[in-house]
Design a protein around this motif. Structure first.
Motif, mmCIF file in Angstrom:
data_model
loop_
_atom_site.group_PDB
_atom_site.id
_atom_site.type_symbol
_atom_site.label_atom_id
_atom_site.label_comp_id
_atom_site.label_asym_id
_atom_site.label_seq_id
_atom_site.Cartn_x
_atom_site.Cartn_y
_atom_site.Cartn_z
ATOM 1 N N GLU A 44 0.627 -1.845 -0.092
ATOM 2 C CA GLU A 44 0.099 0.123 -0.021
ATOM 3 C C GLU A 44 0.957 1.363 0.114
ATOM 4 O OE1 GLU A 44 -3.122 0.207 -0.380
ATOM 5 O OE2 GLU A 44 -3.290 -1.951 -0.353
ATOM 6 N N PRO A 45 -0.012 2.216 -0.871
ATOM 7 C CA PRO A 45 1.839 3.247 -0.895
ATOM 8 C C PRO A 45 1.735 4.435 0.419
ATOM 9 C CG PRO A 45 -0.274 3.407 -1.479
ATOM 10 C CD PRO A 45 -0.996 2.218 -1.409
ATOM 11 N N CYS A 46 2.168 5.241 1.339
ATOM 12 C CA CYS A 46 2.070 6.000 2.218
ATOM 13 C C CYS A 46 1.246 7.151 2.084
ATOM 14 C CB CYS A 46 3.627 7.103 2.459
ATOM 15 S SG CYS A 46 3.912 7.499 3.631
ATOM 16 N N GLY A 47 0.342 6.624 2.990
ATOM 17 C CA GLY A 47 -1.577 7.307 3.616
ATOM 18 C C GLY A 47 -0.828 9.148 3.557
ATOM 19 N N THR A 48 0.894 9.874 3.286
ATOM 20 C CA THR A 48 0.832 10.641 3.529
ATOM 21 C C THR A 48 1.998 11.416 2.657
ATOM 22 O OG1 THR A 48 1.495 10.466 5.974
ATOM 23 C CG2 THR A 48 2.806 12.262 4.716
ATOM 24 N N CYS A 49 3.067 10.570 1.954
ATOM 25 C CA CYS A 49 3.221 11.060 0.091
ATOM 26 C C CYS A 49 3.036 10.285 -0.682
ATOM 27 C CB CYS A 49 4.685 10.690 1.127
ATOM 28 S SG CYS A 49 5.666 9.367 1.145
ATOM 29 N N GLY A 50 2.200 9.225 -0.284
ATOM 30 C CA GLY A 50 1.860 8.585 -1.591
ATOM 31 C C GLY A 50 2.442 6.998 -2.176
ATOM 32 N N VAL A 51 3.779 7.627 -1.571
ATOM 33 C CA VAL A 51 5.099 7.045 -2.590
ATOM 34 C C VAL A 51 4.919 4.991 -1.720
ATOM 35 C CG1 VAL A 51 7.483 6.575 -2.833
ATOM 36 C CG2 VAL A 51 6.334 8.792 -2.572
ATOM 37 N N ARG A 52 5.257 4.250 -2.944
ATOM 38 C CA ARG A 52 5.284 2.661 -1.989
ATOM 39 C C ARG A 52 6.675 2.655 -2.329
ATOM 40 N NH1 ARG A 52 0.628 1.462 -5.920
ATOM 41 N NH2 ARG A 52 -0.556 0.931 -5.000
#
Length: 70
Positions: A44-52
């Motif tokens: 799942e991507p990071c909820g803050t920065c959106g990066v996997r």
């Protein structure tokens, strides 16, 4: 993924890590020993920065983030 009691991604410094990442990639001589593993965002991507983070890093060398000041 909880490693060492933390879900803070060692690559971006944000909560919610869901994978174990090799600090030294296996392709560069790293092992699966717990001492070589750190939590990272991946499935799942990071909820803050959106990066996997784990997938983006691949087997490149990485430097953990500097913790934000409070």
């Amino acid at each position: 993924m909880v490693l060492g009691g933390s879900t803070v991604c060692w690559l971006c410094g944000h909560e919610g890590a869901d994978q174990a990442d090799d600090v030294i990639p296996k392709s560069k001589g790293g092992t699966s020993a717990l001492s070589n593993l750190r939590p990272a965002h991946g499935t799942e991507p990071c909820g803050t920065c959106g990066v996997r983070c784990n997938q983006v890093r691949g087997n490149a060398d990485a430097t953990p983030p500097i913790p934000p000041s409070r």
